[in-house]
Design a protein around this motif. Sequence first.
Motif, short mmCIF file in Angstrom:
data_model
loop_
_atom_site.label_atom_id
_atom_site.label_comp_id
_atom_site.label_asym_id
_atom_site.label_seq_id
_atom_site.Cartn_x
_atom_site.Cartn_y
_atom_site.Cartn_z
N TRP A 112 -56.42 31.64 -92.98
CA TRP A 112 -56.08 33.04 -92.72
C TRP A 112 -55.25 33.63 -93.87
CZ3 TRP A 112 -50.83 34.01 -92.50
CH2 TRP A 112 -50.00 32.90 -92.30
N GLU A 113 -55.17 34.94 -93.86
CA GLU A 113 -54.28 35.71 -94.73
C GLU A 113 -53.83 36.96 -93.98
OE1 GLU A 113 -52.78 35.22 -97.43
OE2 GLU A 113 -53.87 33.79 -98.68
N ASN A 114 -52.53 37.19 -93.96
CA ASN A 114 -51.93 38.44 -93.45
C ASN A 114 -52.16 38.71 -91.96
OD1 ASN A 114 -50.85 39.28 -96.00
ND2 ASN A 114 -52.92 39.86 -96.63
N ASN A 115 -52.26 37.65 -91.15
CA ASN A 115 -52.35 37.86 -89.70
C ASN A 115 -51.88 36.61 -88.95
OD1 ASN A 115 -54.61 36.26 -90.29
ND2 ASN A 115 -56.01 38.00 -90.13
N HIS A 116 -50.72 36.12 -89.34
CA HIS A 116 -50.17 34.87 -88.81
C HIS A 116 -50.08 34.87 -87.29
CE1 HIS A 116 -46.89 31.54 -89.46
NE2 HIS A 116 -47.85 31.16 -88.65
N LEU A 117 -49.50 35.90 -86.70
CA LEU A 117 -49.29 35.92 -85.26
C LEU A 117 -50.62 35.98 -84.50
CD1 LEU A 117 -46.19 38.29 -84.96
CD2 LEU A 117 -46.25 35.79 -84.82
N LEU A 118 -51.58 36.73 -85.01
CA LEU A 118 -52.89 36.80 -84.37
C LEU A 118 -53.56 35.43 -84.40
CD1 LEU A 118 -55.15 38.41 -83.05
CD2 LEU A 118 -55.96 39.03 -85.35
N VAL A 119 -53.42 34.73 -85.51
CA VAL A 119 -54.01 33.40 -85.64
C VAL A 119 -53.41 32.44 -84.63
CG1 VAL A 119 -54.03 31.36 -87.15
CG2 VAL A 119 -54.73 33.58 -88.04
N THR A 120 -52.08 32.44 -84.51
CA THR A 120 -51.44 31.52 -83.57
C THR A 120 -51.81 31.85 -82.13
OG1 THR A 120 -49.42 32.89 -83.60
CG2 THR A 120 -49.51 31.03 -85.10
N SER A 121 -51.95 33.15 -81.82
CA SER A 121 -52.34 33.54 -80.46
C SER A 121 -53.75 33.08 -80.14
CB SER A 121 -52.24 35.06 -80.29
OG SER A 121 -50.91 35.50 -80.42
N TYR A 122 -54.67 33.30 -81.07
CA TYR A 122 -56.07 32.95 -80.83
C TYR A 122 -56.27 31.44 -80.78
CZ TYR A 122 -61.14 32.84 -81.16
OH TYR A 122 -62.46 32.60 -80.91
N ALA A 123 -55.52 30.72 -81.59
CA ALA A 123 -55.68 29.26 -81.66
C ALA A 123 -55.23 28.56 -80.38
CB ALA A 123 -54.91 28.71 -82.86
N GLU A 124 -54.31 29.18 -79.65
CA GLU A 124 -53.79 28.60 -78.40
C GLU A 124 -53.26 27.18 -78.60
OE1 GLU A 124 -56.59 28.81 -75.17
OE2 GLU A 124 -55.82 30.75 -74.55
N ASN A 125 -52.31 27.06 -79.53
CA ASN A 125 -51.66 25.77 -79.79
C ASN A 125 -52.66 24.66 -80.09
OD1 ASN A 125 -48.95 26.58 -79.52
ND2 ASN A 125 -49.10 26.49 -77.29
N GLY A 126 -53.72 25.03 -80.80
CA GLY A 126 -54.71 24.03 -81.19
C GLY A 126 -55.77 23.75 -80.15
N ARG A 127 -55.72 24.41 -79.01
CA ARG A 127 -56.72 24.17 -77.96
C ARG A 127 -58.07 24.77 -78.33
NH1 ARG A 127 -52.02 25.57 -75.19
NH2 ARG A 127 -51.09 23.88 -73.97
N ARG A 128 -58.03 25.95 -78.98
CA ARG A 128 -59.28 26.61 -79.37
C ARG A 128 -59.63 26.26 -80.81
NH1 ARG A 128 -58.19 31.63 -77.90
NH2 ARG A 128 -59.38 31.58 -75.95
N LEU A 129 -58.71 26.49 -81.72
CA LEU A 129 -58.88 26.13 -83.12
C LEU A 129 -57.58 25.53 -83.62
CD1 LEU A 129 -60.86 29.24 -84.48
CD2 LEU A 129 -61.77 26.95 -84.02
N VAL A 130 -57.63 24.94 -84.81
CA VAL A 130 -56.44 24.24 -85.34
C VAL A 130 -56.09 24.78 -86.72
CG1 VAL A 130 -55.42 22.00 -85.85
CG2 VAL A 130 -57.17 22.18 -84.07
#
Length: 319
Positions: A112-130
């Motif tokens: 990612w670039e320039n969307n850290h919080l969105l990435v962490t939300s979508y990843a769901e603590n590694g459950r969806r993506l890592v």
Amino acid sequence: MAGSRRARGGRPRPALLLMLLLHLRWPQVAGAAGARWSGPGTTPHLQTIFLGRCAEQIALQNPELRDKNCTAIWEAFKVVLDKDPCSVRPSDYDLFINLSRHSIPRDKSLFWENNHLLVTSYAENGRRLVPLCNVLYGRVGDFLNWCRQTNASGLDYQSCPTSEDCENNPVDSFWRSASIQYARDSSGVINVMLNGSEPAGAYPVKGFFADFEIPYLQKDKITRIEIWVMHEIGGPKVESCGEGSVKLLEERLDKMGFQYSCTDDYPPVKLLKCVEHSTHPDCALSSAAASTQREAFYAVQGACFIFPLLAAFASVAQM
């Protein structure tokens, strides 16, 4: 010095007393006004946070890492806390990386670039993506700062250098080392989330993804790269697929021989963004789609009830 002046009668000024208390209790706050570097100072309770995150990651999210030794990982990390804050290189984290690295599930990497919080939300603590912040060596340093005082021992709670001050600063060198390792360990489908509303462009041609991740991707381990250009709800669409810096990224990947695709406002991520903007016009299509799905659901449920009822009536009529 103005701070050494005393009020009449020899009593310290209230401001001086306040500064003294701040220095004793919160040194990072008291010294902010006289900060040497452009970045925030060392995060308070750094060791406690580091060890706590390490233990949590192993116990709750990656129990297969139970053989990892958080204390040994911390000891390897804290070596940089004894170095000059402008003389820390990525190689200084080699032992830390070797002790904390682990495999990344295939098809699960998210750059990612320039969307850290969105990435962490979508990843769901590694459950969806890592993403990098959900692997052990990235988790322990996420959102933290650290550096030694310039000409003294101990941590600097007032400020720490950034790339504006010097290239080889502790935090940037940490993320360079972590990014390189993360890229090397990624495999299968590679996901990349960019911010198409970023004024400077969705794909920074000089950034961590461009300089410390793309060059270290292992082509023989990668199936394809999927680019998602996300735009802020109600925000400007500065760049989209095939435009500006995104086009430069696509051309770079093509020259490197990677298979890739690009999607504007990848629907699953946009739906997540629309949770907080459900009435905004940008989310109207998602709402309409959801309504259509509900109508289809009720139609199917109704049919399941009506058809047996009609059959029953027909059976009675024949008797």
